[in-house]
Design a protein around this motif. Sequence first.
Motif, PDB file in Angstrom:
ATOM      1  N   ARG A  31      -5.179   2.074  -1.132  1.00  0.00           N
ATOM      2  CA  ARG A  31      -5.521   1.138  -0.066  1.00  0.00           C
ATOM      3  C   ARG A  31      -5.042   1.625   1.302  1.00  0.00           C
ATOM      4  O   ARG A  31      -5.538   1.169   2.336  1.00  0.00           O
ATOM      5  N   TRP A  43     -11.728  -1.326  -7.544  1.00  0.00           N
ATOM      6  CA  TRP A  43     -10.276  -1.465  -7.451  1.00  0.00           C
ATOM      7  C   TRP A  43      -9.765  -2.266  -8.646  1.00  0.00           C
ATOM      8  O   TRP A  43     -10.332  -3.300  -8.976  1.00  0.00           O
ATOM      9  N   THR A  51       0.815  -1.217   0.000  1.00  0.00           N
ATOM     10  CA  THR A  51       0.000   0.000   0.000  1.00  0.00           C
ATOM     11  C   THR A  51       0.847   1.265   0.000  1.00  0.00           C
ATOM     12  O   THR A  51       0.319   2.364  -0.165  1.00  0.00           O
TER      13      THR A  51
END
Length: 264
Positions: free
Chosen positions: A108, A123, A89
């Motif tokens: 994220r 996503w 992330t």
Amino acid sequence: MEGVKCITELPEECMSHILSLTSPRDAARSAVLSSEFRSAANSDVVWGSFLPSGFEEIISKLESPLVFSSKKDLYLHFCNGPFLLKDNTKSFWLDKATGKKCYMLGGRELSISLENVTSYWRWMPQPSSRVPAVAKLMIDCSLKIKGKMKSRMLSPSTTYVGYLLFKVASPEEVCVRWGWNAGLGGYGGDFRRVHTSEQQQQYEEEVPHMRKDGWLELEMGSFFNDKNEDDELEMEMRNFHIRTPKSGLILEGVELRPTPTPTP
């Protein structure tokens, strides 16, 4: 030192110590002056001083192993990033001129309103992105994106600038805000209006700029990171026209970089 008429007559460890008190740019330039300077300037003493504190922990968090032969080699590797971290992330790299830490917080890592409702957000992978998945806005009237980061993750005594990284099908007016939470008075900072289009600018709004990697970069604000490790930075973006549905935004994340250093 008595009898020394030229700096190159100093022991190499002394020259290395002197160069470690300068900057990466100055050390690199000094290496071309003479063989004595080159040996001192390439030493681990010099480049170890330019690496951020806790760099061993950063290496352990990288998604892919990093192979290096010296601390100068490691420094240059970090500058040639970004490197994806194991949580998938965030990505990390160093500013080449200063050695300051830089981060990109992927989607994220951010808090996005209704992000898990597929009719609002989806996503998906994006070949040009530095994180495995980016968020595409399908439709949402109450667009709100927030992020947080501990100040101890950043370089101390450094002014940072935050940038929103995105692609967009339809331009919108949005508001952005920065603020610190020092554990007492809560978050601070005022909202200000910006625009997601390169072409439109009204009311002294900020507008984005196209990067070489194909992503738009919108400056959100700047802040000074002092040495208080308990502080937490909060960043936020929300739509300006709250009743108007929004769509087409592809969000990669938020990038934190030190203010650019003028080239002498």
